[in-house]
Structure formats: structure tokens, C-alpha cells
Scaffold this active site. Sequence first.
Site, PDB file in Angstrom:
ATOM      1  N   ASP A 351     -22.590 -53.555 -61.943  1.00 63.35           N
ATOM      2  CA  ASP A 351     -23.610 -53.085 -61.000  1.00 63.35           C
ATOM      3  C   ASP A 351     -24.972 -52.977 -61.685  1.00 63.35           C
ATOM      4  O   ASP A 351     -25.065 -52.924 -62.918  1.00 63.35           O
ATOM      5  CB  ASP A 351     -23.182 -51.712 -60.481  1.00 63.35           C
ATOM      6  CG  ASP A 351     -23.685 -51.414 -59.080  1.00 63.35           C
ATOM      7  OD1 ASP A 351     -24.665 -52.049 -58.644  1.00 63.35           O
ATOM      8  OD2 ASP A 351     -23.084 -50.539 -58.428  1.00 63.35           O
ATOM      9  N   GLU A 406     -21.753 -49.236 -47.578  1.00 65.09           N
ATOM     10  CA  GLU A 406     -22.175 -48.248 -48.562  1.00 65.09           C
ATOM     11  C   GLU A 406     -23.425 -47.486 -48.098  1.00 65.09           C
ATOM     12  O   GLU A 406     -23.635 -46.328 -48.460  1.00 65.09           O
ATOM     13  CB  GLU A 406     -22.451 -48.958 -49.889  1.00 65.09           C
ATOM     14  CG  GLU A 406     -22.934 -48.088 -51.016  1.00 65.09           C
ATOM     15  CD  GLU A 406     -23.178 -48.900 -52.281  1.00 65.09           C
ATOM     16  OE1 GLU A 406     -22.242 -49.560 -52.738  1.00 65.09           O
ATOM     17  OE2 GLU A 406     -24.309 -48.874 -52.801  1.00 65.09           O
TER      18      GLU A 406
END
Length: 587
Positions: A351, A406
Site C-alpha cells: 500500500d 473502503e
Amino acid sequence: MKKLFFGIISMLLLAACGDRTLESPDGRVSVVFMENDMLIRYDGAGLQLVSLKGLDRNLNMKSGPKKLKESYTMSSGKRLSCSNQWNMAVLGCDGVKLELRVSNDGVAFRFEGNEPEIEYTIPEGQNRWAQTQKTDYENFYPLQTSAAKGKYSYPLLTEYHDGVFGLITESDVLHGQSGSYLESPGDAGTYRLTYTEEPREKKHNPWRIVMVGSLASIVESTLVTDVATECQVDDVSWIKPGVSAWIYWAYNHSSKDFQKVKEYIDLAVEMKWPYNLIDWEWDEMSNGGNIEDALAYAASRGVKANLWYNSGTSWIGNGAPGPQDRLRTAEAREKEMTRLEMMGATGIKVDFFLPDGPDMIDYYLDILEDAARHHLLVDFHGCTIPRGWSRAWPNLMSHEAVYGAEWYNNNRRMTRVAAAHNATLPFTRNVIGPMDYTPCTFTDSQNPHITSDCHELALPILFESGLQHMADRPEAYLGLPQPVRDLLSGLPAAWDDTRLLAGYPGQSAVIAREKDGVWYVAGINGTDAELTVSPDFSRITTQGKNVMLVTDNASEPGAGFNIETGAALPEKLTLPARGGFVMTIRK
């Protein structure tokens, strides 16, 4: 006006170009040169003008045309067995070399050496969908009819005229190269290709792609991987796409909690999902165990475990979640990946990447190569879009690069826009490669959802991803009606075929995906009103099949499902506002 504009250009080009034309194998798509402009045509009509600026001389045919036919196998994607036929030619002038390929579903071109300035012209009034540029590509694809001043990320979808569309993107961005984006000055309807940073390597520039045809042709196209580098992994037998339990959406920081992690491992067992993702902050795990204990528990229950990593270039700065800096250098990656392989981890989610300059492109590709050597799957988050890398490195299961579920964690914006956004993604972002949206949430995260139960149920079929992370709480899935639970328990994450049956960006989408002779059909309504869809079932083989149809009891979340077994294929389906349906068609 736009038809007149391209009509005039078409006549000029045809009068001037002579033999500077290359057609697709079926003759429907063609590229015509006049000086250094390329006009892409479909069924004889000029559609897309591509200008090549800065060349001192006209490009001339150096070799070709010749035919090229290729077949290859993917580990995941729209279909596992891919093939394409091209007519190709090489043009050049004064040290500039252009490789041009034309297939039945679009055009790909690539410069070797110096690359001229490339501009795409889309006339005012013509529909187009593109997101404004962001490092993480997490934005919307609003319908626009003009080239408003600004920077736009790939892909850009445009509707040339009724029923004929184009999609612009790029593929095969390699070591030393830079990703690019489209920049509009806000007038003349032009989008200029602009590099994120100056490339170090210019010998083989990325492929520029313009898909052309019906919406079905674009949704089903594999052009992005068709032109990409061939598979670099000798043995792919260890690469297994699949569905995964995922803790973060419901419990943001609970990968620190050994007992909570165990609940999600148990969920994977109960739902017969092969994977569980242990997300950020697992390096701080406590409450009865650490990461070694969690991996051992997963192994004891027959669940494969993947782990989250900060890329070490986090946008957050001081206080960014960990583990950090375990992958940033070759030495650190080798140490950490060796450790993961020994502990039995099966993959990594990486990420927080920086913009797509050469250093970041190198970093992505180095991670993929090193992970493949250690038999680790890869899921990129906070990252760039797909650029065909999953063909070269089939352990690349997915990219985020999407405004996904998300975002229910972050603000209330997703609540109102999700339905229309979800009905746009199959025609834009998910066309170019796998998309880790993290779908299928029946309960609420920090902010509520107003999409129906069947809308949510449709998403893990509608959206393609080699690792499909199911984001909701264990009780949400375990409390489903048995037929729906069975559907999710047996859901594939890699497909033998993909077909678009109906839809229009932002309004609706109906996609059929086939695995081992079973068709999974999913459709959603992207509007706030009741909508009737008419799927074209003639595009799939349905004779003599058993059908299960799941529809909404009502448009409100939590209203539940209407389940019909032995149902007939419907000519039409009326979906409630923000609703959906799912169908399986078996032998």
C-alpha cells in the site's frame, strides 16, 4: 458538429493517404494517416483523431502490413485463454519508429526511440467519462461532454455516436519508464499525453491503446494484456486466485488483535474461502498471539494467509501504519519474503505508493519479480492502474486504484454516489484490469450504504479481481439464506469467459462470467428510480440449463432476497432503485 468534423477529416485523409491505411482482420477498424495525424475509423466512419506533433517528416511505411495471431494463458482475468489477431505495420522517419497494430477491437501503437507529442481529439458535445488525476486513482468517472481544463487519469471512455465507443489507456510500462496521463488545456477538445516524470528508458515506449466498438467489445477486450510482455514465470501452478475474508472494512485496526484475526480466519473456513487477508498493523498484534501464531492458526484450519505492507513511501508521513520499510530495498525484500515463505504466508498487499515516475515503476516490477521467486501473490493498494503486468507476472492478482467500498470508512460521499459509480466501473476502470473494490457489504461501516442487498450481492461477480476481498462482518455472511451463502461459498475469482449482456455507464450493468460450464450473471441499477433491463442471453449458451435467480425484496438495505430455483430466463428484469440481481445458469 462532431460527425461533420470527423466526416470532413475522413474525406481529406482518404484523398491524401494513398496506401497509408491499416485495417483490422475483419475490416471494421482501420487507421488512416495524413501527414502525421492518425484517424481511427470504424465501419468507414472517422471516430478518433490522434495527432503526432513535433515530427520533421511524415511517417512512411517501412514494413508490412503483415498478420499476427497470438494465444496465451492468464492465471486470472476476464478469461484464462486469450487470443488476438492483428494486422501490423512499422512506419518511420528520421530515427523515429512506430509499430502499429490494428485488431477487431481496437488499435495499439508504440514508438521506439524518440516519441512525438501525442494528442487525442474528442469534439465538444461528445460524451466522455474520465477521472481527474490522483496519485491513488481513487476518484469518480463523471459523465462530461467537454474537455474541461485539467489532468485526467486513464482510462478515458468516450461515446463516438450511438452504440460505438472508444477507450483510451496504455500498457506495458516497463523498467525506467514513466506512467502518463491526459492533460486538457480546456479548449479545442484535445487531451495531450503527459508523462508523470521524464522516463529514463526510451528505447521501447509503452503501448498506447484505443479500444473501439460496442460497449460489449470494450468490456470484453483483453488488448491491455494482448500487447504486454509475455509471462516471465516458468511454473505458475502455485498461483491460485480466490475469494478472501478481510477485516479492515468492519474493524479498521483489528489486525492488531489476535482474537479478532482468528474470527476472520474462522469466517474463511465457514464460507469455504481459501484466503484471509491480515491487514495493517499486524506487526503490533497482541491479545493472545502474534503474527507467527496467526499464520500457524490459519495453516491449522487450512486457510491461506496474506499480509499487508506499507510500501515505505507512505503519504501519511510520521505515524504511518506498519510494517514499514520491509520491502523498499532489494535487501529488505529478500529478507522479508524469505521469512514469509518460511512462515507459510501466501501473498502480500502493498500500500501507499508515490506517483508513477520511473522509480515507482521500477519498484512495482521489482516487487512482482521478487514475490514470484518466493511464491507470493501480490495485491497493490494506494497504487497505479493495471498496465498489463499481470501477463508478465501472473502472481499479480489485483490493483486497488478505485474509489471502492473502503470509502464508506472515510466520509459520507460514497453513500449517495455508490450505485451510479458502481454502474460506471465495469465500462471504465475494470476494463483495463483487475480491481480490488472490496465488495459485497450488507451491513454498514462508519457511514451507511443505500444500495440494495442484491446490488451488493452482484458486485463480486460484476467486478473482476484475482483476489476478491469480501469486506463485511462474519455475522453478515453467516446469517445469509443458505442458497445465497452457498453462492458466495462457491464463487470463483478467475473466469473462463466474460460477456456484457446489457448496460450503459452510470445507469446499469449486466455481466455474465463463466467458470467450468456455469454462468454467473450479475446486474445492478445505478439510478435512484426503478429500472427495467433486458439482458441479451443470446450471447451465452443457456439451452437446457438450470437457473437460480436472486432478486431484491425491496430497494432498502436489509430487505432481503427473493430466491427462485428452476426459474426461466427472463426477457426483462425490473430492478428497484439502486437494486440488482444475481443468476446462476448450470447444466
